[in-house]
Design an enzyme around this catalytic site. Structure first.
Site, PDB file in Angstrom:
ATOM      1  N   ARG A 128      -2.336 -16.992 -13.345  1.00 13.10           N
ATOM      2  CA  ARG A 128      -3.098 -16.770 -14.569  1.00 13.10           C
ATOM      3  C   ARG A 128      -4.566 -16.450 -14.264  1.00 13.10           C
ATOM      4  O   ARG A 128      -5.223 -15.761 -15.027  1.00 13.10           O
ATOM      5  CB  ARG A 128      -3.038 -18.014 -15.467  1.00 13.10           C
ATOM      6  N   GLU A 187       3.583 -12.095 -23.791  1.00 14.17           N
ATOM      7  CA  GLU A 187       2.683 -12.881 -24.645  1.00 14.17           C
ATOM      8  C   GLU A 187       1.222 -12.678 -24.244  1.00 14.17           C
ATOM      9  O   GLU A 187       0.917 -12.383 -23.099  1.00 14.17           O
ATOM     10  CB  GLU A 187       3.039 -14.372 -24.531  1.00 14.17           C
TER      11      GLU A 187
END
Length: 483
Positions: A100, A171
């Site tokens: 991430r 997402e």
């Protein structure tokens, strides 16, 4: 070049793409023409957008867990268990924290350590490190659609690899995966990076392949006023639609008051349709996702199932298209696959019991819907003014001015002045409006409802109410009332 909500020029996209794919060696595995051909062969039964569109048409709520571990075969085993034993309608692949933050070397160390000790040493699946072939191994091993779920301000390489790898939903967004997740990432940069992601998804759409896109709805958790999360969702929907995205799922995190939560889900879809049509995006399919409780959970499993079931009931009564399922181990750490499956089964039991039971739009529900709509429009219209009609530019300027403000967010590009608290019935209101551009009559509604709570509890409204509300669910209640 000034930021604008304008479709990214294809030549410019290809120029940026070379830099993106060179970020990590697995980027060289991506051949866009081959990826399009591969995606075109994925059967409808494993396509996220198609399954959501069908659920919307049939007014069904689908159940989707969260899950991800470090190694490929263990990840497949976990997802198969949630599919076969949990009965998940849709599946996730939750990405690890190193990925991430684009820290791929550390993710690689986590993979190697996981192999060494025989268990996952990462809190998710490092898809970039594993590469295209491994991603295809995951998606082909399952019979239901799989989505990439993460929390990445710069998710461009992850998108390239996972879409080429057969995932059919993705997402995140330039606001929702920046402001709640990062401290020092400029909003203008993350919006640009996510325009790249949406342009990539739009390219697949141009080739006849619909990839579902889902902004992250809950933002910082359970005390986010619906108007704030709605504003972010609709901004990210407009940004995605401009790049050619046709399947968009907008999310909302459970706040706990049934009337407010149902009003929020229903108003979100209506507002999204309103703004997308206003700006000429007429062929976008909007669906909704309801996130079960995103705050602290009771440690007792029986009580945790109560929280999960309340979220399932709210999602069903709101007619959300899908619900993100929590587990009875939320208070304890990473759940076992058995606990994760148990949360899905509990959720689906409630969904099935309520699927044919509509909740009529009674007067309090109607009023709450209208309040949320007025508040959201107030924010969005001011942002459009700030951007001279451009929502991307207006969003950056609006965050600078606090016109839109996410409570409890770590980002230094967020004003952080907004202060929410519950009213005496558990709905989220505002103690401090910061610079939100609300009319005085709207502010008075919030003041009066929090005043009523103070009178009920025999205390003046204060920050202590906020603290009490944050810990309330873990103590077996919704409103943090003094003992």
């Amino acid at each position: 070049m000034q930021l604008a909500n304008k479709k990214l020029d294809w030549d410019e996209f290809l120029h940026i793409r070379q830099e993106v794919l060179n970020t990590w060696p697995t980027g060289r595995e991506v051949d866009l023409a081959e990826a399009v051909a591969y995606q075109s062969g994925i059967p409808v039964s494993r396509r996220f957008a198609e399954k959501l569109a069908q659920a919307k048409q049939e007014k069904l709520t689908l159940a989707q867990p969260r899950a991800g571990v470090a190694l490929v075969h263990e990840h497949i085993e976990l997802l198969r268990y949630l599919q076969d034993e949990g009965g998940a309608d849709l599946l996730p692949t939750t990405i690890d924290s190193y990925t991430r933050q684009n820290r791929y070397q550390e993710a690689q160390s986590g993979i190697e350590e996981s192999r060494s000790v025989g268990r996952s040493m990462l809190n998710g699946f490092p898809a970039v490190n594993h590469g295209v072939a491994a991603c295809r191994e995951v998606t082909e091993a399952l019979t239901v659609p799989v989505q990439v779920r993460h929390g990445t301000p710069d998710a461009r390489l992850l998108a390239e690899i996972t879409l080429a790898g057969g995932f059919t939903a993705y997402e995140g967004g330039g606001i929702s995966y920046n402001i709640p997740y990062a401290k020092d990432v400029p909003l203008e940069r993350s919006i640009r990076d996510w325009q790249y992601v949406d342009r990539l998804v739009g390219y697949y759409e141009e080739q006849g392949i619909s990839i579902n896109r889902e902004p992250f709805g809950p933002l910082t958790g359970t005390l986010v006023p619906p108007c704030v999360s709605h504003s972010v969702a609709i901004i990210e929907a407009l940004l995605a639609a401009e790049q050619g995205v046709k399947s968009i799922t907008l999310g909302y995190g459970q706040c706990g008051n049934l009337t407010q939560d149902v009003a929020a889900v229903r108003s979100l879809e209506e507002l999204a349709d309103e703004y997308l049509n206003r700006f000429g995006y007429h062929n976008v399919v909007i669906t909704t996702v309801f996130h079960q409780w995103m705050g602290g959970f009771p440690q007792d499993e029986s009580k945790a199932f109560g929280v999960i079931s309340w979220g399932a009931a709210t999602a069903a009564l709101a007619k959300a298209t899908k619900v993100i399922v929590k587990t009875p181990h939320e208070a304890l750490g990473i759940p076992t696959k058995e606990a994760n499956a148990a949360g899905i089964r509990a959720t689906k039991q409630v969904l099935n019991m309520l699927k044919d039971q509509p909740l009529p739009e009674f007067e309090d529900l109607r009023q709450e819907k209208e309040l949320i709509k007025e508040e959201t429009r107030s924010i969005l219209e001011k942002l459009l003014d700030f951007g001279d009609g451009d929502i991307a530019l207006g969003t950056v300027r609006g965050f600078q001015a606090g016109i839109i403000d996410v409570p409890f967010a770590p980002s230094r590009y967020n004003a952080g002045r907004l202060l929410p608290a519950r009213d005496h019935q558990g709905a989220v209101r505002l103690l401090d409006f910061g610079n939100l551009p609300f009319r005085e009559d709207i502010k008075e509604i919030h003041r009066e409802k929090i005043k009523q709570r103070g009178q009920t509890e025999g205390r003046d409204p204060s920050f202590q109410m906020v603290i009490d509300d944050i810990y309330a669910i873990g103590k077996g209640m919704l409103v943090g009332k003094p003992r």
